[in-house]
Design a protein around this motif. Structure first.
Motif, PDB file in Angstrom:
ATOM      1  N   ILE A   1      41.844 -24.531 -37.881  1.00 55.03           N
ATOM      2  CA  ILE A   1      42.346 -24.471 -39.194  1.00 55.03           C
ATOM      3  C   ILE A   1      42.118 -23.629 -40.235  1.00 55.03           C
ATOM      4  CG2 ILE A   1      43.529 -25.773 -41.161  1.00 55.03           C
ATOM      5  CD1 ILE A   1      42.749 -28.567 -39.593  1.00 55.03           C
ATOM      6  N   GLY A   2      43.103 -22.688 -40.588  1.00 59.19           N
ATOM      7  CA  GLY A   2      42.943 -21.751 -41.535  1.00 59.19           C
ATOM      8  C   GLY A   2      43.557 -22.080 -42.969  1.00 59.19           C
ATOM      9  N   VAL A   3      42.701 -22.044 -43.802  1.00 60.49           N
ATOM     10  CA  VAL A   3      43.482 -22.250 -45.497  1.00 60.49           C
ATOM     11  C   VAL A   3      43.481 -21.172 -46.521  1.00 60.49           C
ATOM     12  CG1 VAL A   3      43.479 -25.041 -45.049  1.00 60.49           C
ATOM     13  CG2 VAL A   3      41.565 -23.585 -46.056  1.00 60.49           C
TER      14      VAL A   3
ATOM     15  N   PHE B   1      38.034 -18.598 -57.375  1.00 61.65           N
ATOM     16  CA  PHE B   1      37.832 -17.379 -58.055  1.00 61.65           C
ATOM     17  C   PHE B   1      37.675 -16.120 -56.833  1.00 61.65           C
ATOM     18  CE2 PHE B   1      36.083 -20.500 -61.082  1.00 61.65           C
ATOM     19  CZ  PHE B   1      36.728 -19.860 -62.007  1.00 61.65           C
ATOM     20  N   LEU B   2      37.292 -16.337 -56.005  1.00 62.31           N
ATOM     21  CA  LEU B   2      37.044 -15.243 -55.015  1.00 62.31           C
ATOM     22  C   LEU B   2      37.983 -14.824 -53.846  1.00 62.31           C
ATOM     23  CD1 LEU B   2      33.255 -15.562 -54.264  1.00 62.31           C
ATOM     24  CD2 LEU B   2      34.182 -14.256 -56.163  1.00 62.31           C
ATOM     25  N   ASN B   3      39.052 -15.634 -54.240  1.00 56.05           N
ATOM     26  CA  ASN B   3      40.344 -15.709 -53.039  1.00 56.05           C
ATOM     27  C   ASN B   3      39.680 -15.603 -51.569  1.00 56.05           C
ATOM     28  OD1 ASN B   3      42.808 -15.125 -51.959  1.00 56.05           O
ATOM     29  ND2 ASN B   3      42.350 -12.942 -51.738  1.00 56.05           N
ATOM     30  N   MET B   4      38.847 -16.784 -51.447  1.00 54.83           N
ATOM     31  CA  MET B   4      38.028 -16.907 -50.314  1.00 54.83           C
ATOM     32  C   MET B   4      39.030 -17.731 -49.261  1.00 54.83           C
ATOM     33  SD  MET B   4      34.262 -18.693 -49.611  1.00 54.83           S
ATOM     34  CE  MET B   4      33.783 -17.397 -50.612  1.00 54.83           C
ATOM     35  N   LYS B   5      39.068 -17.331 -48.027  1.00 52.72           N
ATOM     36  CA  LYS B   5      39.792 -17.998 -47.168  1.00 52.72           C
ATOM     37  C   LYS B   5      38.657 -18.713 -46.064  1.00 52.72           C
ATOM     38  CE  LYS B   5      43.471 -15.440 -48.358  1.00 52.72           C
ATOM     39  NZ  LYS B   5      44.521 -16.188 -49.140  1.00 52.72           N
ATOM     40  N   LEU B   6      39.078 -20.001 -45.740  1.00 60.62           N
ATOM     41  CA  LEU B   6      38.318 -20.557 -44.853  1.00 60.62           C
ATOM     42  C   LEU B   6      38.927 -20.934 -43.766  1.00 60.62           C
ATOM     43  CD1 LEU B   6      35.443 -21.953 -45.655  1.00 60.62           C
ATOM     44  CD2 LEU B   6      36.867 -24.095 -46.018  1.00 60.62           C
ATOM     45  N   LEU B   7      37.887 -20.934 -42.449  1.00 60.99           N
ATOM     46  CA  LEU B   7      38.393 -21.057 -41.077  1.00 60.99           C
ATOM     47  C   LEU B   7      37.678 -22.306 -40.700  1.00 60.99           C
ATOM     48  CD1 LEU B   7      38.372 -20.824 -38.053  1.00 60.99           C
ATOM     49  CD2 LEU B   7      40.410 -20.163 -38.870  1.00 60.99           C
TER      50      LEU B   7
ATOM     51  N   VAL C   1      45.573 -23.188 -35.209  1.00 60.55           N
ATOM     52  CA  VAL C   1      45.393 -22.629 -33.696  1.00 60.55           C
ATOM     53  C   VAL C   1      44.902 -23.718 -32.898  1.00 60.55           C
ATOM     54  CG1 VAL C   1      44.696 -21.014 -31.728  1.00 60.55           C
ATOM     55  CG2 VAL C   1      45.571 -20.322 -34.231  1.00 60.55           C
ATOM     56  N   MET C   2      45.844 -24.307 -31.570  1.00 57.58           N
ATOM     57  CA  MET C   2      45.115 -25.139 -30.861  1.00 57.58           C
ATOM     58  C   MET C   2      45.368 -25.008 -29.498  1.00 57.58           C
ATOM     59  SD  MET C   2      47.416 -27.914 -33.413  1.00 57.58           S
ATOM     60  CE  MET C   2      48.343 -26.350 -33.925  1.00 57.58           C
ATOM     61  N   PHE C   3      44.509 -25.337 -28.633  1.00 58.50           N
ATOM     62  CA  PHE C   3      44.730 -24.927 -27.155  1.00 58.50           C
ATOM     63  C   PHE C   3      43.980 -26.105 -26.545  1.00 58.50           C
ATOM     64  CE2 PHE C   3      41.416 -22.285 -28.474  1.00 58.50           C
ATOM     65  CZ  PHE C   3      40.395 -22.480 -27.730  1.00 58.50           C
ATOM     66  N   TYR C   4      44.090 -26.232 -25.109  1.00 58.73           N
ATOM     67  CA  TYR C   4      43.376 -27.095 -24.102  1.00 58.73           C
ATOM     68  C   TYR C   4      43.220 -26.384 -22.845  1.00 58.73           C
ATOM     69  CZ  TYR C   4      47.586 -29.360 -21.918  1.00 58.73           C
ATOM     70  OH  TYR C   4      48.703 -29.530 -21.634  1.00 58.73           O
ATOM     71  N   THR C   5      42.355 -26.495 -22.244  1.00 59.75           N
ATOM     72  CA  THR C   5      42.090 -26.051 -20.927  1.00 59.75           C
ATOM     73  C   THR C   5      42.113 -26.938 -19.931  1.00 59.75           C
ATOM     74  OG1 THR C   5      39.695 -26.468 -20.997  1.00 59.75           O
ATOM     75  CG2 THR C   5      40.351 -24.346 -21.860  1.00 59.75           C
ATOM     76  N   ASP C   6      42.596 -26.542 -18.571  1.00 64.36           N
ATOM     77  CA  ASP C   6      42.777 -27.302 -17.507  1.00 64.36           C
ATOM     78  C   ASP C   6      41.473 -27.539 -16.737  1.00 64.36           C
ATOM     79  OD1 ASP C   6      42.438 -25.097 -16.068  1.00 64.36           O
ATOM     80  OD2 ASP C   6      44.426 -24.598 -15.445  1.00 64.36           O
TER      81      ASP C   6
END
Length: 280
Positions: free
Chosen positions: A159-161, A183-189, A275-280
């Motif tokens: 998740i990116g906010v 204050f810093l326009n920080m983006k968080l993943l 972003v979501m995914f799964y492997t087989d």
């Protein structure tokens, strides 16, 4: 073999082309915004909701479905002798799955409840797998549950906010981090892992997300990806940019981008993506 029916909640997202392939029953969480309660999320246009949330002085509040609604649905679905598998969003974000478990004990039907540990399309991966197998009417409940657990164990959700305001107000992340971000326009993943949000990276501007996407793309090339989806809360532009990056590693996958539900947007805030995914 006994028919099996699949139940989930309104935090679950399955792209339309997949959803129309299977039969799924959905119970809705309610949302209150500006003093008005919307018992069914279908009453809210997801795009209008983003504007309403931005203009609201207080954070919208979400509520799990009443136990009586679960019991009523379970009883109705089981009238013909069907068994039920009910898969819900992580208990770390909502008490919905615990209410479902209590309802299962009260219902006259045979109900198996699963905590997906996820939300949005991450939950949808498990629900779709269960519904697809149930449709074939050749698998038992235990076999479907085993397959769902496999999908869960092989899923990753990031998740990116763009702003931490909603996460801070909702008590989902430390207030100190939220203050610094403002204050810093920080983006968080962050990664949703075992129902908990863990910080993966943070920085200023969308370049933080693009850098992460490029790093993930190099890993995807060496993974057997079954499905990858993206969801956004007024964050479609960054999703389109990342989709171009991911396509280099996954040229044969569709990589759908869908607008998330009001429930999810309430937690993540405007400009967020997943972003979501799964492997087989």
């Amino acid at each position: 073999m006994t028919k099996i029916k699949i139940v989930t909640d309104s935090s679950c997202i399955i792209p339309e082309e997949r959803r129309k392939e299977v039969e799924i029953y959905t119970i809705s969480l309610s949302i209150m915004i500006d003093g008005v309660i919307y018992a069914d999320q279908n009453e809210l246009d997801p795009f209008d909701f983003m504007t309403m949330m931005s203009n609201s002085k207080t954070l919208p509040k979400t509520s799990q479905p009443p136990i009586g609604e679960f019991v009523e649905l379970y009883d109705k679905l089981g009238e013909d002798g069907s068994e039920i598998i009910s898969i819900h969003l992580t208990e770390k974000l909502s008490g919905t799955v615990n209410t479902a478990k209590q309802a299962a004990q009260l219902s006259q039907s045979s109900v198996t409840v699963i905590d997906s540990d996820y939300i949005d399309q991450g939950l949808g991966f498990q629900v779709y797998q269960a519904a697809k197998m149930a449709k074939e009417q050749k698998y038992s409940v235990s076999e479907i549950v085993e397959a769902v657990e496999y999908v869960k164990e092989h899923t990753q959700l990031y998740i990116g906010v763009a702003t931490l305001e909603n996460l801070v107000k909702g008590g989902r992340i430390g207030k100190l981090v939220g203050a610094v971000s403002g204050f810093l326009n920080m983006k968080l993943l962050m990664q949703l892992k075992d129902g908990e949000l863990e910080v993966v990276s943070k920085g200023r501007g969308n370049k933080t997300f693009i850098k992460w996407a490029k790093e993930l793309e190099s890993k995807l090339s060496n993974m057997s990806i079954e499905y990858l989806g993206m969801s956004e809360a007024s964050g479609v532009e960054i999703c389109e940019e990342m989709k171009t990056i991911f396509k280099q590693a996954l040229p044969n996958l569709t990589l759908p981008i869908v607008h998330t539900t009001p429930l999810v947007a309430t937690h993540t805030g405007k400009g967020a993506f997943a972003v979501m995914f799964y492997t087989d």
